[in-house]
Each structure stands twice: as structure tokens, then as C-alpha cells.
Design an enzyme around this catalytic site. Structure first.
Site, short mmCIF file in Angstrom:
data_model
loop_
_atom_site.label_atom_id
_atom_site.label_comp_id
_atom_site.label_asym_id
_atom_site.label_seq_id
_atom_site.Cartn_x
_atom_site.Cartn_y
_atom_site.Cartn_z
N GLN A 107 0.85 -1.20 0.00
CA GLN A 107 0.00 0.00 0.00
C GLN A 107 0.88 1.24 0.00
OE1 GLN A 107 -3.38 -0.64 3.07
NE2 GLN A 107 -1.79 -2.08 3.62
N ILE A 109 3.67 4.14 -0.99
CA ILE A 109 3.98 4.91 -2.19
C ILE A 109 5.46 5.26 -2.23
CG2 ILE A 109 1.67 5.91 -2.39
CD1 ILE A 109 3.27 8.44 -0.99
N HIS A 125 -1.48 1.60 -4.12
CA HIS A 125 -1.84 3.01 -3.94
C HIS A 125 -0.94 3.95 -4.73
CE1 HIS A 125 -4.05 1.89 0.07
NE2 HIS A 125 -4.67 1.49 -1.01
N CYS A 136 -3.93 17.69 -19.10
CA CYS A 136 -3.57 17.11 -20.41
C CYS A 136 -2.95 15.71 -20.27
CB CYS A 136 -2.64 18.04 -21.19
SG CYS A 136 -0.96 18.10 -20.54
N CYS A 158 1.87 22.20 -15.20
CA CYS A 158 2.33 21.60 -16.45
C CYS A 158 2.90 22.68 -17.36
CB CYS A 158 1.14 20.90 -17.09
SG CYS A 158 1.48 20.17 -18.68
N CYS A 161 0.39 22.94 -20.60
CA CYS A 161 -0.99 23.46 -20.60
C CYS A 161 -1.33 24.23 -19.34
CB CYS A 161 -1.97 22.30 -20.79
SG CYS A 161 -2.20 21.31 -19.29
N GLY A 198 3.06 -4.53 8.96
CA GLY A 198 2.94 -3.08 9.17
C GLY A 198 1.72 -2.44 8.55
#
Ligand code: NAD
Length: 257
Positions: A107, A109, A125, A136, A158, A161, A198
Site C-alpha cells: 500500500q 507509495i 496506492h 492534459c 504543467c 498546458c 505493518g
């Protein structure tokens, strides 16, 4: 009947791996706390203090007020970007090299399993490797985007755009990436042992994975500081720090070969 000692529990966990043919590891934020990244639910983590999770960490909140998300994520991003795998990540990679683990479902990142050398990883995740313009859909290097934000404290936009750029992490209200979820479910159905490390197992649908493993015949081993809702389904529950318990399991397996 005396309660089992920590050594006996570790030996029993090692034996389950020894007898297994297809081992899968399922991890949550607790595997990375010893790398300096706070989890979400431990009382001292502080990540939800004074914030409304749906305002700062949902896709609706992000679209409405990206500054709120970026201000909230700043301390987590700072620690994640500088984090190194700890002994728990290394032990999981060692279990794969020894032939006991076929896949990791996480899970998290923080990308620490890949940095430690695990090869087949389902990141339910998302991750910080990439970031995407929500207008975009141009994809950018996520770590570059976060490092620039941490230096200049401005919401990333970005260059093509002017849309807002969002790290490829799954916020509340977003679907899980379908290929990651299906891949994780496939290896879960094949598993005969699942090591759960964990995780409070409170975030659905990821928390359904250990239930699926148990229902399709896998033996469960849970390593967590606190109790979880799946403890009653597990063959072995060890309340301890992942960075200490996992190397002990690897050590026992080395002695058995
Ligand atoms: P959680 O915060 O809900 O639960 C963490 C669990 O880990 C707790 O039960 C705690 O007792 C246990 N724990 C903490 N330190 C531990 C240690 N050293 N050893 C063993 N156990 C330990 O985490 P979750 O279940 O993963 O769900 C939270 C969500 O937050 C996930 O969706 C995850 O994506 C996200 N998150 C990720 C990170 C990361 O990438 N490192 C960090 C924080 C939150």
C-alpha cells in the site's frame, strides 16, 4: 499452556515459509516507519493532526484546492524522497532471493521495496516515481516534480498546458489502478502463505487482500505493532517491529537449509 515465546513464533513463521510453494508479502506504512516515514494511524504520526483527510487527501479536495494537498504532503514527501530501505525491506528482498517469496503487494507509495531489490511488486496506492498533469495527462518524473516543489514551495504546473500536476499516488475517492489490483488478486489466489507486515488493515479495498488469501487457502503470518482485524485468521501473529522480526525469520530459514 504457556504463551509461545518470540523465538517460537518466529520459528513457526519460518516453518510456514519452508513448507510453502508460493509466498506473497503484503505491506503497509508500518514497514517503512524505521526508514523515518511516519505511518497514518499510530498516535504520534501527526499526519492527520489539524486536517480533514477528505479536504487534503481526496481527489475532490485536490481538484478544489491543490495547495491544501501539497502543504499537507510536504513533510511526508520530504521524508520519502530521502528515505532508504530498512532491515525489513531488505529481509523481504532476501526472502525472494531465497525462493520463499514470489511477489510483494504494497500500500506504500515510497518505492522502498524496489530500492531494496524486490522484483515483482504491486503498488496498490501508486507511487512517487511519476506525476501526471490532471488536465492534459502528460507524465513527468515524480521525484523531480516533488524535489522542485520542496525547494520552491509552489504547486507544480504543467509547462505545456498550465494544468496542475499530481503525483501518481491514489487519493481518497480514486479507483485503485486496475492492473495492479488484478495482479495482486491473482498472486493472492495462488499464494499458500501470506506475510502481512505493518498495516492496520483499515484501508479498503487493499485490506480485502489478506481476507482473500485466507479464503483461498493461504496461511497468514502477521507482523505488526498493534492488533489488526485479521489477527483471528492468522496462523502466527507477532507484535513487534518489522525491522527486527523479519531478519529473525530470514535467519531461521537460513538455519533450516
Ligand atoms: P496505517 O498507518 O493504517 O497502519 C500502520 C500499522 O503499522 C499500524 O497498525 C502500526 O501499529 C504498525 N506499525 C508501525 N510501525 C511499525 C513497525 N516498525 N513495525 C511493525 N508495525 C508497525 O498504514 P496502512 O495500513 O498502510 O494504511 C495507511 C495508508 O497510508 C496506506 O494506504 C498507505 O498508502 C498510506 N501511507 C503510506 C506511507 C508510505 O508509503 N511509507 C506512509 C504513510 C501512509
Amino acid at each position: 499452556m504457556f504463551p509461545e515465546t518470540r523465538l517460537e513464533l518466529v520459528q513457526r513463521a519460518a516453518r510456514l515459509f519452508k513448507e510453502s510453494k508460493f509466498g506473497v508479502v503484503f505491506t503497509g506504512a508500518g514497514v517503512s516507519t524505521d526508514s523515518g516515514i511516519p505511518d497514518f494511524r499510530s498516535p504520534d504520526s501527526g499526519l492527520w493532526r489539524n486536517v480533514d483527510p477528505m479536504a487534503v487527501a481526496s481527489i475532490y479536495g485536490f481538484r478544489h484546492n491543490p495547495e491544501g494537498f501539497y502543504n499537507w504532503v510536504r513533510p511526508l514527501a520530504l521524508r520519502t524522497i530521502n528515505a532508504q530501505p530498512n532491515a525489513a525491506h531488505h529481509a523481504i528482498a532476501a526472502l525472494e532471493r531465497m525462493g520463499y517469496v514470489q511477489a510483494v503487494i504494497t500500500q506504500n507509495i515510497d518505492m522502498l521495496h524496489s530500492r531494496a531489490g524486490s522484483s515483482l511488486i504491486y503498488e496498490l496506492h501508486g507511487h512517487m516515481r511519476q506525476a501526471t498533469c490532471i488536465h492534459c495527462f502528460t507524465i513527468y518524473d515524480g521525484e523531480d516534480i516533488m524535489r522542485t516543489f520542496l525547494e520552491d514551495n509552489r504547486v507544480p504546473h504543467c509547462p505545456k498546458c498550465r494544468g496542475v500536476i499530481k503525483p501518481n499516488v491514489i487519493l481518497f475517492g480514486e479507483q485503485l489502478p486496475i492492473r495492479e489490483l488484478q495482479g495482486a488478486q491473482d498472486v493472492t489466489r495462488r499464494s499458500d502463505v501470506m506475510l502481512i507486515v505493518g498495516s492496520s488493515l483499515e484501508v479498503a479495498p487493499a485490506s480485502d487482500i489478506p481476507v482473500l488469501a485466507s479464503r483461498t487457502g493461504a496461511r497468514l503470518i502477521i507482523i505488526n505493532l498493534d492488533s489488526t482485524p485479521a489477527d483471528h485468521m492468522a496462523d502466527v501473529v507477532i507484535h513487534g517491529r518489522a525491522a527486527e522480526v523479519l531478519p529473525e525469520i530470514v535467519h531461521q530459514l537460513e538455519r533450516m537449509t
